[in-house]
Scaffold this motif. Structure first.
Motif, mmCIF file in Angstrom:
data_model
loop_
_atom_site.group_PDB
_atom_site.id
_atom_site.type_symbol
_atom_site.label_atom_id
_atom_site.label_comp_id
_atom_site.label_asym_id
_atom_site.label_seq_id
_atom_site.Cartn_x
_atom_site.Cartn_y
_atom_site.Cartn_z
ATOM 1 N N GLY A 215 0.803 -1.210 0.000
ATOM 2 C CA GLY A 215 0.000 0.000 0.000
ATOM 3 C C GLY A 215 0.838 1.263 0.000
ATOM 4 O O GLY A 215 2.047 1.234 -0.237
ATOM 5 N N ARG A 216 0.155 2.361 0.263
ATOM 6 C CA ARG A 216 0.793 3.659 0.359
ATOM 7 C C ARG A 216 0.209 4.384 1.576
ATOM 8 O O ARG A 216 -1.014 4.358 1.777
ATOM 9 C CB ARG A 216 0.515 4.455 -0.921
ATOM 10 C CG ARG A 216 1.696 5.252 -1.392
ATOM 11 C CD ARG A 216 1.602 5.583 -2.870
ATOM 12 N NE ARG A 216 2.607 4.894 -3.667
ATOM 13 C CZ ARG A 216 3.916 5.165 -3.632
ATOM 14 N NH1 ARG A 216 4.384 6.104 -2.852
ATOM 15 N NH2 ARG A 216 4.756 4.504 -4.397
ATOM 16 N N THR A 217 1.075 4.973 2.388
ATOM 17 C CA THR A 217 0.584 5.617 3.603
ATOM 18 C C THR A 217 -0.238 6.859 3.249
ATOM 19 O O THR A 217 0.038 7.536 2.258
ATOM 20 C CB THR A 217 1.757 6.028 4.515
ATOM 21 O OG1 THR A 217 2.612 6.884 3.770
ATOM 22 C CG2 THR A 217 2.548 4.816 4.965
ATOM 23 N N VAL A 218 -1.265 7.117 4.090
ATOM 24 C CA VAL A 218 -2.140 8.276 3.857
ATOM 25 C C VAL A 218 -1.953 9.315 4.957
ATOM 26 O O VAL A 218 -1.613 10.452 4.704
ATOM 27 C CB VAL A 218 -3.623 7.849 3.784
ATOM 28 C CG1 VAL A 218 -4.530 9.064 3.620
ATOM 29 C CG2 VAL A 218 -3.825 6.870 2.628
ATOM 30 N N ARG A 219 -2.161 8.898 6.216
ATOM 31 C CA ARG A 219 -2.019 9.848 7.324
ATOM 32 C C ARG A 219 -1.927 9.095 8.637
ATOM 33 O O ARG A 219 -2.247 7.905 8.730
ATOM 34 C CB ARG A 219 -3.205 10.818 7.366
ATOM 35 C CG ARG A 219 -4.521 10.113 7.659
ATOM 36 C CD ARG A 219 -5.699 11.072 7.812
ATOM 37 N NE ARG A 219 -6.840 10.346 8.334
ATOM 38 C CZ ARG A 219 -7.639 9.590 7.598
ATOM 39 N NH1 ARG A 219 -7.426 9.458 6.300
ATOM 40 N NH2 ARG A 219 -8.657 8.944 8.153
ATOM 41 N N GLN A 220 -1.509 9.830 9.662
ATOM 42 C CA GLN A 220 -1.455 9.307 11.015
ATOM 43 C C GLN A 220 -2.774 9.624 11.703
ATOM 44 O O GLN A 220 -3.320 10.707 11.541
ATOM 45 C CB GLN A 220 -0.293 9.999 11.740
ATOM 46 C CG GLN A 220 0.094 9.373 13.047
ATOM 47 C CD GLN A 220 0.933 8.114 12.854
ATOM 48 O OE1 GLN A 220 1.745 8.049 11.939
ATOM 49 N NE2 GLN A 220 0.722 7.117 13.688
ATOM 50 N N TYR B 234 -3.489 3.657 5.710
ATOM 51 C CA TYR B 234 -2.851 3.471 4.401
ATOM 52 C C TYR B 234 -3.886 3.035 3.373
ATOM 53 O O TYR B 234 -4.990 2.602 3.716
ATOM 54 C CB TYR B 234 -1.691 2.473 4.492
ATOM 55 C CG TYR B 234 -2.077 1.056 4.874
ATOM 56 C CD1 TYR B 234 -2.245 0.689 6.204
ATOM 57 C CD2 TYR B 234 -2.266 0.080 3.891
ATOM 58 C CE1 TYR B 234 -2.603 -0.608 6.551
ATOM 59 C CE2 TYR B 234 -2.605 -1.226 4.230
ATOM 60 C CZ TYR B 234 -2.776 -1.561 5.559
ATOM 61 O OH TYR B 234 -3.125 -2.843 5.895
ATOM 62 N N GLN B 235 -3.479 3.163 2.132
ATOM 63 C CA GLN B 235 -4.368 2.858 1.036
ATOM 64 C C GLN B 235 -3.812 1.652 0.272
ATOM 65 O O GLN B 235 -2.607 1.574 0.043
ATOM 66 C CB GLN B 235 -4.388 4.062 0.098
ATOM 67 C CG GLN B 235 -5.706 4.317 -0.553
ATOM 68 C CD GLN B 235 -5.717 5.691 -1.181
ATOM 69 O OE1 GLN B 235 -4.746 6.055 -1.843
ATOM 70 N NE2 GLN B 235 -6.791 6.436 -0.990
ATOM 71 N N ALA B 236 -4.691 0.739 -0.103
ATOM 72 C CA ALA B 236 -4.260 -0.391 -0.930
ATOM 73 C C ALA B 236 -5.452 -0.883 -1.732
ATOM 74 O O ALA B 236 -6.553 -1.012 -1.194
ATOM 75 C CB ALA B 236 -3.708 -1.520 -0.070
ATOM 76 N N GLY B 237 -5.252 -1.119 -2.998
ATOM 77 C CA GLY B 237 -6.309 -1.649 -3.859
ATOM 78 C C GLY B 237 -7.578 -0.833 -3.826
ATOM 79 O O GLY B 237 -8.674 -1.397 -3.880
ATOM 80 N N GLY C 264 2.483 10.808 4.820
ATOM 81 C CA GLY C 264 1.705 10.398 3.664
ATOM 82 C C GLY C 264 2.539 10.092 2.423
ATOM 83 O O GLY C 264 3.629 10.630 2.239
ATOM 84 N N GLY C 265 2.022 9.173 1.601
ATOM 85 C CA GLY C 265 2.583 8.945 0.283
ATOM 86 C C GLY C 265 3.751 7.984 0.196
ATOM 87 O O GLY C 265 4.347 7.813 -0.863
ATOM 88 N N GLU C 266 4.083 7.332 1.319
ATOM 89 C CA GLU C 266 5.220 6.390 1.274
ATOM 90 C C GLU C 266 4.732 4.970 1.023
ATOM 91 O O GLU C 266 3.660 4.584 1.481
ATOM 92 C CB GLU C 266 5.963 6.413 2.618
ATOM 93 C CG GLU C 266 6.692 7.710 2.873
ATOM 94 C CD GLU C 266 7.126 7.846 4.326
ATOM 95 O OE1 GLU C 266 6.650 7.049 5.171
ATOM 96 O OE2 GLU C 266 7.925 8.753 4.598
ATOM 97 N N PRO C 267 5.542 4.169 0.325
ATOM 98 C CA PRO C 267 5.149 2.767 0.143
ATOM 99 C C PRO C 267 5.207 2.019 1.474
ATOM 100 O O PRO C 267 6.051 2.318 2.322
ATOM 101 C CB PRO C 267 6.187 2.213 -0.833
ATOM 102 C CG PRO C 267 7.330 3.167 -0.804
ATOM 103 C CD PRO C 267 6.799 4.494 -0.357
#
Ligand SMILES: Nc1ncnc2c1ncn2[C@@H]1O[C@H](COP(=O)(O)OP(=O)(O)OP(=O)(O)O)[C@@H](O)[C@H]1O
Ligand SMILES: [Mg+2]
Length: 359
Positions: free
Chosen positions: A244-249, A256-259, A272-275
């Motif tokens: 995924g990719r991190t969104v926020r704390q 995080y976001q995935a799929g 945010g925005g890190e793999p």
């Protein structure tokens, strides 16, 4: 009896241009049961042979009770060894097989007899001392080999896949037995296996090897609950991986976001925005026939196949969000009755998964 500590320090072993062991360091406190676990060719036997003195390291040292023993020949180390093959002397009965290492050391008579009978009691084979190896089962032969390796009070006991030639049930019995023997004798055990259940069930600590290096070292629960890398999460038990990719704390959760979905990972930080790579054990996923009410870490899927193992079901669930997801459910009081193509909802707590390094 005092137990001895054993240390492997910056060990390296090369065969021509191939590196079998690459800078391995580990310390086994006296009396501990340490397992070297890893796939075929990862360097387990090479490390054990170097500890035993049968293989000379390219670099690095072996230490016993903090003293360097690297130049010592095997017979001066006084280590016991048990291998996969039983390697008993076929023409000697059980008692004489076990007495052999004593004879080599010049111990005979009443002293030898007492030690042999004590060692046979340890492995609970006193009643079979007059049998020849061919009159014993595989499990009994391996217990004789164990008694023979313990009879001279070795400083350390080295075991290289001693149970791998036995059938599954006998192997499971001997796992209990070996652990009990270790507790009785209190000797430092270094055990090699590629069988993860064996490693998890018997060891105080496990060193997971990959390509001649230690991928992670810890207690069985540490390694299972908090694998550091994708390799460890995959090799020890089964894992689903979510890229995924991190969104926020959000408090102590990392969102995080995935799929296309949003998920929560407990006790993790990031901007945010890190793999991010998350490992999720199949038995930590809840499965239901209807959507859960809280909606946290929830995905919908279709049951594509399943296997029944008596104690549990393994389910394969096809999801749009995360692809194929493996789920493990206890069979007794299972919340769902598996049905082909049934719609199911999967959910998990934010602290059910762990963030791992991609290797
Ligand atoms: N005598 C040798 N000559 C050349 N290469 C060797 C020798 N012994 C081992 N190797 C290589 O070193 C690497 C580690 O071998 P090792 O036997 O230590 O693996 P292992 O983890 O014990 O594997 P397995 O689970 O199959 O027993 C392998 O790539 C192997 O091919
Ligand atoms: Mg090996």
């Amino acid at each position: 009896m005092t137990a001895h500590s054993l240390e492997v320090r910056r060990l390296r072993k090369e065969y021509g241009s191939a590196i079998a062991v690459n800078d391995v360091t580990l310390k086994v406190p006296g009396g501990q049961f340490l397992t070297l676990l890893g796939p075929s060719g990862s360097g387990k036997t090479t490390i054990l042979m170097t500890i035993a003195g049968f293989s000379t390291p390219t670099a690095g040292d072996i230490l016993l009770d903090d003293a360097i023993i690297t130049p010592l020949p095997p017979e001066k180390r006084n280590f016991g060894m048990v291998f996969q093959g039983y390697a008993l002397f076929p023409h000697l009965d059980v008692a004489h097989n076990v007495a052999f290492p004593l004879r080599v050391r010049g111990i005979t008579g009443a002293e030898a007899e007492a030690k042999v009978s004590h060692a046979l009691d340890l492995v609970q084979l006193g009643h079979l001392k007059d049998r020849l190896p061919r009159q014993l089962s595989g499990g009994q032969q391996q217990r004789v080999a164990l008694a023979r390796a313990l009879v001279f009070d070795p400083a350390v006991l080295l075991l290289d896949e001693p149970l791998s030639a036995l059938d599954k049930k006998l192997r499971a019995d001997l796992q209990w037995e070996l652990k009990a023997i270790h507790e009785r004798v209190g000797t430092t055990f270094i055990y090699v296996t590629h069988d993860q259940e064996e490693a998890l069930s018997m060891s105080d600590r496990i060193a997971i090897l990959n390509d001649g290096q230690i991928a992670q070292l810890g207690s069985p629960t540490e390694l299972y609950e908090a694998p550091a890398t994708r390799f460890v999460a995959d090799f020890l038990g089964k894992s689903n991986f979510i890229e995924g990719r991190t969104v926020r704390q959000d408090g102590s959760d990392l969102v995080y976001q995935a799929g296309g979905g949003e998920f929560r990972q407990a006790n993790s930080t990031g901007s945010g925005g890190e793999p991010i790579l998350v490992a999720l054990r199949p038995e930590k996923i809840d499965v239901r026939n209807e959507p859960p009410t809280d909606g946290l870490n929830t995905i919908e899927g279709r049951l594509s196949s399943w296997n029944y193992y008596g104690t549990n079901f393994q389910l394969r669930v096809a999801t749009d969000a995360l692809g194929d997801v493996l789920v493990n459910q206890p069979a007794f009081k299972s919340p769902i009755e598996p049905q082909q193509d049934a719609s199911v909802w999967l959910s998990w707590e934010p602290d059910a998964s762990v963030v791992v390094k991609p290797d």
